[in-house]
Design a protein around this motif. Structure first.
Motif, PDB file in Angstrom:
ATOM      1  N   ARG A  34      38.302 -13.463   8.020  1.00 47.63           N
ATOM      2  CA  ARG A  34      36.892 -13.158   7.762  1.00 47.63           C
ATOM      3  C   ARG A  34      36.803 -12.062   6.719  1.00 47.63           C
ATOM      4  O   ARG A  34      37.706 -11.243   6.586  1.00 47.63           O
ATOM      5  N   PHE A  35      35.687 -12.076   5.965  1.00 50.07           N
ATOM      6  CA  PHE A  35      35.379 -10.957   5.083  1.00 50.07           C
ATOM      7  C   PHE A  35      34.119 -10.310   5.649  1.00 50.07           C
ATOM      8  O   PHE A  35      33.083 -10.966   5.735  1.00 50.07           O
ATOM      9  N   PRO A  36      34.210  -9.039   6.094  1.00 52.31           N
ATOM     10  CA  PRO A  36      33.107  -8.430   6.855  1.00 52.31           C
ATOM     11  C   PRO A  36      32.387  -7.291   6.140  1.00 52.31           C
ATOM     12  O   PRO A  36      32.493  -6.143   6.553  1.00 52.31           O
ATOM     13  N   PRO A  37      31.644  -7.560   5.077  1.00 47.74           N
ATOM     14  CA  PRO A  37      30.982  -6.458   4.379  1.00 47.74           C
ATOM     15  C   PRO A  37      29.834  -5.868   5.192  1.00 47.74           C
ATOM     16  O   PRO A  37      29.152  -6.590   5.921  1.00 47.74           O
ATOM     17  N   GLU A  38      29.643  -4.577   5.042  1.00 52.03           N
ATOM     18  CA  GLU A  38      28.433  -3.974   5.576  1.00 52.03           C
ATOM     19  C   GLU A  38      27.368  -4.063   4.482  1.00 52.03           C
ATOM     20  O   GLU A  38      27.620  -3.644   3.347  1.00 52.03           O
ATOM     21  N   PRO A  39      26.184  -4.596   4.777  1.00 54.12           N
ATOM     22  CA  PRO A  39      25.191  -4.773   3.704  1.00 54.12           C
ATOM     23  C   PRO A  39      24.482  -3.463   3.368  1.00 54.12           C
ATOM     24  O   PRO A  39      23.284  -3.327   3.566  1.00 54.12           O
ATOM     25  N   GLY A  46      37.074  -3.542  -5.577  1.00 56.36           N
ATOM     26  CA  GLY A  46      37.935  -3.379  -4.408  1.00 56.36           C
ATOM     27  C   GLY A  46      37.659  -4.463  -3.374  1.00 56.36           C
ATOM     28  O   GLY A  46      38.580  -5.045  -2.788  1.00 56.36           O
ATOM     29  N   HIS A  47      36.372  -4.751  -3.176  1.00 58.66           N
ATOM     30  CA  HIS A  47      36.033  -5.844  -2.265  1.00 58.66           C
ATOM     31  C   HIS A  47      36.602  -7.163  -2.778  1.00 58.66           C
ATOM     32  O   HIS A  47      36.997  -8.026  -1.980  1.00 58.66           O
ATOM     33  N   ALA A  48      36.643  -7.308  -4.116  1.00 63.30           N
ATOM     34  CA  ALA A  48      37.181  -8.552  -4.668  1.00 63.30           C
ATOM     35  C   ALA A  48      38.604  -8.776  -4.177  1.00 63.30           C
ATOM     36  O   ALA A  48      39.011  -9.898  -3.899  1.00 63.30           O
ATOM     37  N   LYS A  49      39.355  -7.674  -4.059  1.00 62.87           N
ATOM     38  CA  LYS A  49      40.731  -7.811  -3.577  1.00 62.87           C
ATOM     39  C   LYS A  49      40.727  -8.370  -2.144  1.00 62.87           C
ATOM     40  O   LYS A  49      41.496  -9.276  -1.813  1.00 62.87           O
ATOM     41  N   ALA A  50      39.842  -7.824  -1.294  1.00 59.26           N
ATOM     42  CA  ALA A  50      39.774  -8.287   0.093  1.00 59.26           C
ATOM     43  C   ALA A  50      39.254  -9.731   0.165  1.00 59.26           C
ATOM     44  O   ALA A  50      39.703 -10.525   1.005  1.00 59.26           O
ATOM     45  N   ILE A  51      38.313 -10.065  -0.715  1.00 57.63           N
ATOM     46  CA  ILE A  51      37.752 -11.423  -0.719  1.00 57.63           C
ATOM     47  C   ILE A  51      38.823 -12.426  -1.140  1.00 57.63           C
ATOM     48  O   ILE A  51      39.031 -13.455  -0.490  1.00 57.63           O
ATOM     49  N   ILE A 232      42.010  -8.836   8.808  1.00 60.41           N
ATOM     50  CA  ILE A 232      42.708  -8.043   7.801  1.00 60.41           C
ATOM     51  C   ILE A 232      41.799  -6.933   7.289  1.00 60.41           C
ATOM     52  O   ILE A 232      40.660  -7.194   6.892  1.00 60.41           O
ATOM     53  N   CYS A 233      42.293  -5.717   7.336  1.00 60.08           N
ATOM     54  CA  CYS A 233      41.464  -4.595   6.909  1.00 60.08           C
ATOM     55  C   CYS A 233      42.326  -3.606   6.133  1.00 60.08           C
ATOM     56  O   CYS A 233      43.531  -3.797   5.989  1.00 60.08           O
ATOM     57  N   THR A 234      41.706  -2.559   5.640  1.00 56.89           N
ATOM     58  CA  THR A 234      42.445  -1.617   4.804  1.00 56.89           C
ATOM     59  C   THR A 234      43.131  -0.550   5.663  1.00 56.89           C
ATOM     60  O   THR A 234      42.802  -0.348   6.827  1.00 56.89           O
ATOM     61  N   LEU A 235      44.094   0.120   5.037  1.00 56.30           N
ATOM     62  CA  LEU A 235      45.010   1.011   5.754  1.00 56.30           C
ATOM     63  C   LEU A 235      44.356   2.150   6.532  1.00 56.30           C
ATOM     64  O   LEU A 235      44.930   2.631   7.508  1.00 56.30           O
ATOM     65  N   VAL A 271      35.326   4.822  -9.363  1.00 59.04           N
ATOM     66  CA  VAL A 271      35.120   5.176  -7.964  1.00 59.04           C
ATOM     67  C   VAL A 271      34.775   3.899  -7.209  1.00 59.04           C
ATOM     68  O   VAL A 271      34.186   2.984  -7.747  1.00 59.04           O
ATOM     69  N   MET A 272      35.194   3.858  -5.959  1.00 57.97           N
ATOM     70  CA  MET A 272      35.087   2.614  -5.226  1.00 57.97           C
ATOM     71  C   MET A 272      34.348   2.826  -3.918  1.00 57.97           C
ATOM     72  O   MET A 272      34.405   2.001  -3.035  1.00 57.97           O
ATOM     73  N   SER A 273      33.672   3.958  -3.788  1.00 57.91           N
ATOM     74  CA  SER A 273      32.935   4.169  -2.559  1.00 57.91           C
ATOM     75  C   SER A 273      31.480   3.754  -2.790  1.00 57.91           C
ATOM     76  O   SER A 273      30.853   4.167  -3.756  1.00 57.91           O
ATOM     77  N   LYS A 274      30.976   2.932  -1.871  1.00 58.80           N
ATOM     78  CA  LYS A 274      29.606   2.456  -2.037  1.00 58.80           C
ATOM     79  C   LYS A 274      28.615   3.615  -2.026  1.00 58.80           C
ATOM     80  O   LYS A 274      27.612   3.586  -2.726  1.00 58.80           O
ATOM     81  N   ARG A 275      28.946   4.616  -1.228  1.00 60.56           N
ATOM     82  CA  ARG A 275      28.059   5.767  -1.131  1.00 60.56           C
ATOM     83  C   ARG A 275      27.948   6.456  -2.500  1.00 60.56           C
ATOM     84  O   ARG A 275      26.859   6.805  -2.951  1.00 60.56           O
TER      85      ARG A 275
HETATM   86  P1  ATP Z   1      32.771   1.916   1.434  1.00 58.61           P
HETATM   87  O1  ATP Z   1      33.770   2.864   2.050  1.00 58.61           O
HETATM   88  O2  ATP Z   1      32.626   2.050  -0.042  1.00 58.61           O
HETATM   89  O3  ATP Z   1      31.472   1.842   2.162  1.00 58.61           O
HETATM   90  P2  ATP Z   1      33.705  -0.185   2.989  1.00 58.61           P
HETATM   91  O4  ATP Z   1      35.140  -0.445   3.140  1.00 58.61           O
HETATM   92  O5  ATP Z   1      33.049   0.514   4.102  1.00 58.61           O
HETATM   93  O6  ATP Z   1      33.450   0.509   1.595  1.00 58.61           O
HETATM   94  P3  ATP Z   1      32.738  -2.702   3.700  1.00 58.61           P
HETATM   95  O7  ATP Z   1      31.478  -3.368   3.321  1.00 58.61           O
HETATM   96  O8  ATP Z   1      32.931  -2.292   5.102  1.00 58.61           O
HETATM   97  O9  ATP Z   1      32.891  -1.495   2.728  1.00 58.61           O
HETATM   98  O10 ATP Z   1      33.978  -3.565   3.216  1.00 58.61           O
HETATM   99  C1  ATP Z   1      34.145  -4.903   3.540  1.00 58.61           C
HETATM  100  C2  ATP Z   1      35.600  -5.248   3.474  1.00 58.61           C
HETATM  101  O11 ATP Z   1      36.116  -4.953   2.187  1.00 58.61           O
HETATM  102  C3  ATP Z   1      36.390  -4.425   4.462  1.00 58.61           C
HETATM  103  O12 ATP Z   1      37.230  -5.298   5.183  1.00 58.61           O
HETATM  104  C4  ATP Z   1      37.181  -3.484   3.636  1.00 58.61           C
HETATM  105  O13 ATP Z   1      38.423  -3.254   4.199  1.00 58.61           O
HETATM  106  C5  ATP Z   1      37.296  -4.225   2.299  1.00 58.61           C
HETATM  107  N1  ATP Z   1      37.377  -3.257   1.211  1.00 58.61           N
HETATM  108  C6  ATP Z   1      36.501  -2.278   0.915  1.00 58.61           C
HETATM  109  N2  ATP Z   1      36.928  -1.536  -0.119  1.00 58.61           N
HETATM  110  C7  ATP Z   1      38.118  -2.056  -0.500  1.00 58.61           C
HETATM  111  C8  ATP Z   1      39.081  -1.724  -1.499  1.00 58.61           C
HETATM  112  N3  ATP Z   1      38.892  -0.701  -2.343  1.00 58.61           N
HETATM  113  N4  ATP Z   1      40.184  -2.489  -1.597  1.00 58.61           N
HETATM  114  C9  ATP Z   1      40.380  -3.523  -0.757  1.00 58.61           C
HETATM  115  N5  ATP Z   1      39.523  -3.877   0.200  1.00 58.61           N
HETATM  116  C10 ATP Z   1      38.405  -3.164   0.354  1.00 58.61           C
END
Ligand code: ATP
Ligand code: MG
Length: 782
Positions: A34-39, A46-51, A232-235, A271-275
């Motif tokens: 699954r790919f579980p984004p928070e909207p 970075g999300h592209a990598k997870a997708i 699958i999630c990040t470290l 930067v890769m933080s949504k915030r």
């Molecule tokens: P942020 O910390 O910016 O809010 P997030 O990880 O909380 O990002 P989510 O919407 O929860 O954002 O992410 C959805 C999925 O994408 C999660 O499974 C997360 O592990 C993955 N993901 C997010 N950022 C990255 C990244 N930089 N590289 C790989 N996967 C990522």
């Protein structure tokens, strides 16, 4: 590296190893990810990598990948993001079929589990404040203290939970906590929070709920409800895995998905933080989430980047367990590699200088047939390029007083017009006030066939170079947005404030540009290579007075490379110090070379400028700086390695001692890699990813054409484990397993440090960087 390597078959990785084993043992018969984004924001690279990873695994194993909105936090979520996320995943090329889910659809089920947990005595309602809960939880070195409410009876808990749900209490009055282990080394297990009170509107469930589940509770249950097999999630979530399993066991779910962590993508200059991205949007530092400078998928799309190149990039970087910073050059490479094969060539003059060709009568228009692609791309297609008496060339292609190394138009000099004949500059009219050239008058000598791709773009005898141009009367007005990196620092997250790291020159919007007429009917989003300049896309917004607007996707190559080409002639006069190592050097003493260097610098202000920069800004010692500034090629190579993040003194050492020693007379341009790759290697040695002996091994492979340093390191498993987030759990584990040693160390037996380092090294299978281990142990043992 070739394009096929970048987009070829996916490499085996540790996640595939796990899945293969699970299928083989019969633990699972089918793979569901699954790919579980928070909207709460737009998707980024970075999300592209997870997708790519999650959808890619599902596709390769013939399973399914669910798109699940992880929408359990009412305050930040919005339907705008739900829509944008779906659009972006589709654009990237993935499809969830009918597997679209929302965690908020499971709120009832989550709650039923909560009541059961309470009834079974596995959870309780705590009435401490957040602050008190933190204090009671203890620390890494001291156990937690039970909350006074921990011993409430199941009946009392159930009553309180129901009243929480029915809105009897304000935010923060109570929480639901699991009964974990207050002495657990893993802090997440010390009575985890499962529910909190939030009187807030949820974008989907409205006011139906005023208690919301925590991520650590909702996520495993969502996975189990959907029958996900591999979650699958990040470290960063490595420590949460124990809790993930606890929730599933405590709730006695039928399905038991497995959480697997991989390294998130961190990309240089990004930067890769949504915030943080949201802040750039809200503070209007950028033009919305889809600003072409943003690392969002929407921004990359508007920039003109193709989904294929993002997927190729994700394949290229692979999936690993250790965090690292990926060189943004890898993304650039994937983008160029894709556009090279896709984007037809046209000519555009960004900063026009008017040129009158005296030999062409007014009103006469000659047309040249020009290929849309060079022969090595091997695609058909041509366009017609008109030449008339008045043309425009780029202002940069003319210098009234040419600097050494400048090989384009100047008074009395001859250059070739790409696809057409040659022009010689006879007269320059200048603005009397600014001294800027206003118009050139040139003679024109026909003779096509040269300067096109067939001749490899070479100018011809006695001709300085080949330049691009457009007919003044037949070309179209356009505007060009020249984008540069959004941040000046390679790690913009490191500083206190990302805004302070913004590149003030990340957008140069140029008006009054001219493009050849063949682009007239191109649809929005068409991509072109503007010859000699870069790749551009026709923007979705048109400019002033309906002018065409083009966004620069990416320049053709790093601008420093251009300097190298131009320096070829000067550099040709002297040999670079290619054999610095004493045994290889059997030539006469150096004195004459030092003199040659001196002479060269006198002739070349560029070399002098390099020497100044190397001794000044980069603080190299004099001898190294002199050697590196003896040749523009070598200087550029070195500067590229610094630009790739290597410390200047370290890069200088590697270039002069390791690399030059191994060149054996080969020219730098004949190497299968550039300064950027060497810089990456140096950086990896410097940051401990690699030992220095390992670094030399990698260099030898690079010289043999084995590719990017990171790929070699991965292939040969040379990586040291240096990342705190990876080593820290091992350190904690060792500390917890050896309380006696820890006590004696603290009492002054510091010699025991070696024993503890050894234990951590053992736990890491020898892969940990011993210096980092020691540092962490010291810090933790106080
Ligand atoms: P942020 O910390 O910016 O809010 P997030 O990880 O909380 O990002 P989510 O919407 O929860 O954002 O992410 C959805 C999925 O994408 C999660 O499974 C997360 O592990 C993955 N993901 C997010 N950022 C990255 C990244 N930089 N590289 C790989 N996967 C990522
Ligand atoms: Mg998240």
């Amino acid at each position: 590296m070739t394009g096929t390597e970048a987009s070829g078959a996916r490499a085996q990785n540790f996640i595939r190893d796990i899945i293969d084993a699970d299928l083989q043992s019969g633990k699972h018969t089918r793979v569901v990810t699954r790919f579980p984004p928070e909207p709460n924001g737009y998707l980024h690279i970075g999300h592209a990598k997870a997708i790519c990873l999650n959808f890619g695994l599902a596709a390769d194993y013939g399973g399914a990948c669910h798109l699940r909105f992880d929408d359990t936090n009412p305050e930040t979520e919005d339907v705008e993001y739900v829509d944008a996320i779906q659009r972006d995943i589709r654009w990237l090329g993935f499809d969830w079929a009918d597997k679209l889910f929302f965690a908020s659809d499971y709120f009832d089920e989550f709650y039923e589990h909560a009541e059961r947990l309470v009834q079974r005595g596995r959870a309780y309602v705590d009435s401490l404040s957040d602050e008190q809960i933190r204090e009671h939880r203890g620390s890494l070195t001291s156990p937690g203290v039970p909350s006074p409410y921990r011993s409430r009876s199941p009946d009392e808990n159930l009553d309180l939970l129901r009243r929480m749900r029915h809105g009897e209490f304000p935010d923060g009055a109570h929480v639901l906590r699991g009964i974990g282990n207050l002495e657990a080394a893993n802090m997440k297990m010390r009575d985890p929070l499962l529910y909190r009170i939030r009187h807030a509107d949820h974008y989907r469930t409205g006011r139906k709920w005023c208690i919301y589940p925590m991520y650590d509770y909702a996520h495993p249950l969502s996975d189990a409800i959907e029958g996900v097999t591999h979650s699958i999630c990040t470290l960063e979530f490595e420590n949460n895995r124990e809790l993930y399993d606890w929730v599933l066991a405590a709730c006695e779910t039928a399905a038991r998905p497995q959480q697997i962590e991989f390294a998130r993508l961190n990309l240089g200059y990004t930067v890769m933080s949504k915030r943080k991205l949201l802040r750039l949007v809200e503070d209007r530092r950028v033009d919305g989430w889809d600003d072409p400078r943003m690392p969002t998928l929407a921004g990359l799309r508007r920039r003109g980047v193709t989904p294929e190149s993002i997927r190729a990039f994700c394949d290229l970087i692979g999936v690993a367990r250790a965090n690292s910073l990926v060189d943004v050059g890898k993304l650039d490479f994937s983008v160029r590699d894709d556009l090279n094969r896709r984007a037809p060539r046209v000519m555009c003059v960004v900063r026009p200088l008017r040129v009158v060709l005296d030999d062409i009568p007014p009103g006469q228009v000659e047309e040249f047939e020009a290929p849309s692609f060079p022969p090595d791309v091997g695609k058909p297609g041509t366009r017609r390029v008109p030449l008339s008496r008045v043309i425009y060339i780029d202002r940069d292609d003319f210098q009234a007083d040419p600097q050494p190394g400048f090989h384009r138009l100047a008074p009395g000099r001859e250059v070739r017009l790409r696809y057409a004949g040659t022009i010689r500059c006879r007269e320059v009219s200048t603005d009397s006030r600014t001294g800027e050239p206003l118009e050139l008058r040139c003679s024109y000598r026909p003779g096509a066939g040269d300067g096109g791709e067939a001749s490899g773009g070479r100018a011809g005898k006695g001709v300085q170079g080949v330049i691009h141009w457009v007919s003044a009367e037949k070309s179209l007005a356009c505007e060009v947005n020249l984008y540069d990196r959004l941040f000046t620092a390679e790690r913009p997250d490191d500083g206190a404030d990302v805004v302070a790291q913004l590149n003030q020159h990340s957008l140069d919007a140029v008006t009054g540009c001219r493009v050849e007429p063949s682009v007239l009917d191109a649809p929005i989003g068409s991509r072109f290579q503007f010859e000699r300049l870069g790749y551009f896309t026709l923007d979705s917004r048109s400019g002033a007075a309906g002018a065409l607007v083009f966004n620069r996707v990416i320049a053709l190559r790093d601008s420093s490379a251009r300097g190298r080409v131009e320096s070829a002639q000067v550099a040709g006069e002297v040999e670079a110090p290619r054999q610095k190592s004493a045994k290889a050097d059997t030539r006469p003493p150096r004195k004459s070379r030092a003199e040659v260097r001196e002479r060269l610098r006198e002739r070349s202000p560029e070399l002098t400028a390099k020497l100044e920069r190397f001794t000044g800004e980069l603080a190299l010692d004099r001898e190294q700086a002199e050697l590196l500034s003896s040749d523009l090629d070598l200087a550029a190579f070195f500067e590229e390695s610094v630009a790739a993040g290597a410390r200047p003194a370290a890069a200088a050492n590697w270039v002069l001692n390791e690399l030059v020693g191994q060149l054996g007379g080969r020219a730098l341009d004949a190497l299968p890699f550039g300064g950027r790759q060497l810089g990456t290697l140096v950086r990896l040695v410097e940051d401990g990813t690699l030992s220095s002996a390992g670094g030399k091994e990698v260099l030898t492979e690079m010289l043999a054409g084995a590719g990017e340093p990171e790929m070699i390191i991965e292939r040969r498993s040379l990586r040291q484990m240096s990342d705190t987030s990876t080593i820290e759990p091992l350190v904690d584990q060792v500390i917890a397993a050896h309380p006696d040693h820890v006590t004696r160390y603290r009492a002054g037996k510091t010699g025991l440090l070696g024993f503890l380092v050894g234990q951590v090294m053992k736990a890491s299978g020898g892969a940990a960087n011993p210096e980092r281990v020691q540092e962490l142990l010291r810090a933790k043992l106080g």
